[in-house]
Scaffold this active site. Sequence first.
Site, mmCIF file in Angstrom:
data_model
loop_
_atom_site.group_PDB
_atom_site.id
_atom_site.type_symbol
_atom_site.label_atom_id
_atom_site.label_comp_id
_atom_site.label_asym_id
_atom_site.label_seq_id
_atom_site.Cartn_x
_atom_site.Cartn_y
_atom_site.Cartn_z
ATOM 1 N N CYS A 1 33.248 32.772 35.494
ATOM 2 C CA CYS A 1 34.349 33.596 36.001
ATOM 3 C C CYS A 1 35.123 34.274 34.870
ATOM 4 O O CYS A 1 35.943 35.142 35.122
ATOM 5 C CB CYS A 1 35.288 32.757 36.853
ATOM 6 S SG CYS A 1 34.432 32.067 38.274
ATOM 7 N N HIS B 1 37.112 38.765 44.211
ATOM 8 C CA HIS B 1 36.552 38.081 43.055
ATOM 9 C C HIS B 1 35.086 38.433 42.811
ATOM 10 O O HIS B 1 34.203 37.618 43.015
ATOM 11 C CB HIS B 1 36.717 36.568 43.241
ATOM 12 C CG HIS B 1 36.386 35.761 42.023
ATOM 13 N ND1 HIS B 1 36.416 36.262 40.737
ATOM 14 C CD2 HIS B 1 35.997 34.456 41.897
ATOM 15 C CE1 HIS B 1 36.067 35.308 39.884
ATOM 16 N NE2 HIS B 1 35.802 34.215 40.563
#
Lengths: 482, 108, 398
Positions: free
Chosen positions: C88, C345
């Site tokens: 991430c 995301h």
Amino acid sequence: MEGIVSYGGYIPRLRIDRKLIYQAVGWLNPATFMKGEKAVANFDEDSLTMGVAAGIECLKGVDRAGVDALYFACTTPPYAERQNAEIAATALDLKSRIRSADFTGTLKAGTTALLSALDAVKAGTMNSVLVCSADQRMGKPGSAQEEIFGDGAAAILMGSENVTAQFLGSFSVSYDFSDHWRSSGSIFDRQWEDRFIRDVGYTKFVVEVLQGLAIECGISADQITKVIYPCLYAADFKKIARTLKISDQQIVEPLLGQIGFTGTPDPFIHLAMALDQSKPGDRIAVVGFGAGADAVLFEVTENIEKSRGSRRSVGHYLENKRQLDGYEKMISFRNLLPMEKGIRGESIPPTAMSALWRNRDQVLGLYGSQCRACGTPQFPAQRICVKPNCGAVDQMVPYRFSDKKGTLFTFTGDYLAFCTNPPSIYGVVDFEGGGRYQFDLTDVELENVKVSMPLEMSFRKKYLDERAGIHGYFWKAVPAMS
Amino acid sequence: MPREYVHELKSEIRSISGSYELEYELAVEMDRKTVICLIGTGIVDNSCCGVGGCRFALVPGYVLSHKIYRNDEGLWVSQVESISDEELRGKITNILKKQELVQQVRFL
Amino acid sequence: MAEGIKDKVAIIGMGCTKFGERWEAGVEDLIVEAFMEALEDAGIEKKDLGAAWFGSCYDEIGSGKTAMPLSLTLKLPFLPVTRVENYCATGTEALRGAVYAVASGAYDICLALGAEKLKDTGFGGLPEFAGQLGTKNRLILPTLSAPGGFAMMATRYFSKYGLSPEEGKEILAMISAKSHQNGSKNPKAHLRREISVDQVMKAPMVAWPLGLFDCCGVSDGAAAAIVCRADMAKSFRPDPVYVKSMQIAVSSGEEMMYTDWDASHVQSATVCAARAYEEAGIKNPREEISMMEVHDCFSITELVAYEDLRISERGKAGNDVRDGFFNLDGRIPCQPDGGLKCFGHPIGASGLRMMYEMYKQLQGKAGERQIADPRLGLTHNMGGFPSMNLISMAIVGL
């Protein structure tokens, strides 16, 4: 003196009330109704994991390095090729210089493996042989077998030192008696008619081997304390006793109503139960039935009390149970009901057999390492010590976690991770003596999981890669049984 | 401790990862008292970490006074008392799991 | 003696696509969209670029491997392009590469672009974890999902600070409601919908104690930044944004395999924050930081980040949440653009998306979400699980 050195049983925790089976599929063959409940392997258990669990029980307080062979007796082994016994031996942390063999093809495979073990011990070629036996037999939905068959395991360690039950003699007969059969590749048993099995099978062979055993050992029926033999037909079970002049006190009642008929391990489970309740001097006869029959006679020695030690009795496993809440769950656990896993659930990454080989002690045996410099146990095994401010390089010695107790540091019940029986429950385990890692939790319900609860480790099936035909195994945490 | 509970069902409440719905209210009789329960369905169809969903129940508590007044939005308000006793929670959970086929039961 | 990165590099252009389920857009479309906006914003041409960094995490379902997808799509003139991946934190890693390249003196102007196309799998969610963790780990790791990994931190946090599940969940719900309120004001956000704390509280569980609104989703999107030497930045625009710090900290393994870690904080984040503040010359972050975009993959991640980043005291972040400290009109607004939970995301783009918001806020171009007179903005990304992870941080200012 040769005989049984140690023994242990294992009954999976789940039970199903046979009424649930009958409610679901009894309409098809209404005569299949049976009372009581039966033991059902959890979704992550199979013959191999149950056999290992029994082996762990049996080896408590025994030096594993002294075991010279492992025989795995089972008609439902996960692998047809890739030896099941050797997977079990790695899980049980037996040394590599052992002889390993699978005994299969008949329900008397257990007693036959036991007699083979005994021969080796008597011949002096081996000091100590472990026989693990387990079965998870499938009955076709709606069949009587589905009601009868239960899952379980038992293990017996044969040897010549510290014998708790001395071998007195045995008697075997072998016949190609096709009461039931299963060809390679099929998962369900087929059987001939009950009256044939009853009249030509049980009532003939059981009587034949027990009479043969009495002659072989030069004793009469009344000199035997307990007689263990199978017969799935209640009336004929009694008839056999009458024929052999065995009293009610001598009979070991089959656990049909509690766990079902467990197949290959069935004589061992009953033998373990009889040994749990025995005293020195007791004589116990046990019959393994299938393709003829084996009968074996033991006499309990004064070592029995000491040998029980910290081992759990079969009775303990009989009491430690939880009801399965549905028939459909039972058959889906057995992969008999094609269930929607979703695209994500279908993706199983390939198993690298070479990586499994390199890491076999860690994956199958739950070995980590312990740092010689600072003493910290760590899993998985590390080259460089994980302890802050230690960091010693290549100072590691192998460290076995499989027999360590632990406590639950933190956990969750996860409804997203794919699991055969959601939610998937997992957490972080802190081991007594040091070491921490995250593990799946099994044989628990989310509402009963608490931080700090005591745990122990259990060898379980981790995944089934149907495409590649691979049964993957690893260890999970289960609540510590008192 | 008594507190207010607003009777409100909800159609689709969306989050980035899924949605849920509160479908109906239900009264469960327990020890001669009435327990109010809300039954809903949740769908997790766009979470970063998988697909799932469930039927679930929310249990605001015992009804002390049923529908005492309407609030500004015209919704009925009752006085309820939370259930904290573990054993009782277990009983209600079992009833709701069996009767309403929910997988999750939460006490508010 | 190392000097750190402070004030050596400036951001002169940024671009960000609308995030969401972009069924009609492939990864190429997303890359072009983000790039063109950044190029125009910087007022430069493709030929001015010295090198580029491309961030994408799930290359197998999106762009494919290597740096080629970026170069081929943008027709870059045989530039040196590097592809980076760090879960991430991938987007921030791409930016770090570009910033370090400029700071080294090797190039004057560099591009960082992160893109992720996730909605081509046939299901809502990232691909199965087990396959990404290496041949050995897949044999021994439990059947975990990210919500489960973070839920375990919530369990520990609640128990360590004596919060009942209801109290703990309410704090998390307030965090989520705040982000939804901000996201509703953002035209580029994936989800624009305000929700109430009560609605969050009534949602079903995904991984106890995390519910539906505590979890982020899956989105498609891309974001890009153009960076140059600080001393030349003002020649491109009057309001460049200067990099004060770029840090990353990766787990050493002690959290998972040694028994000291208490699981109510993220060890690498505390280390990363200390380094970042030192590099930026920040003594008291609670007083000096103006706004933040932190990694709110789950509400508990955000709560714990407040403490790991030393904005709130240990165990006291809940009080700040209740006081509205992190609201858009609070002392340090957090997730002014809606965060992972509302903006979305797309893994490889997220770090750059956070920077996009800080950049626009510092330039006073955040529209309805504009924060009054911000001086320093902070971004924080977390890849992995609380028990083993990597944290990246960036601090930027005028």
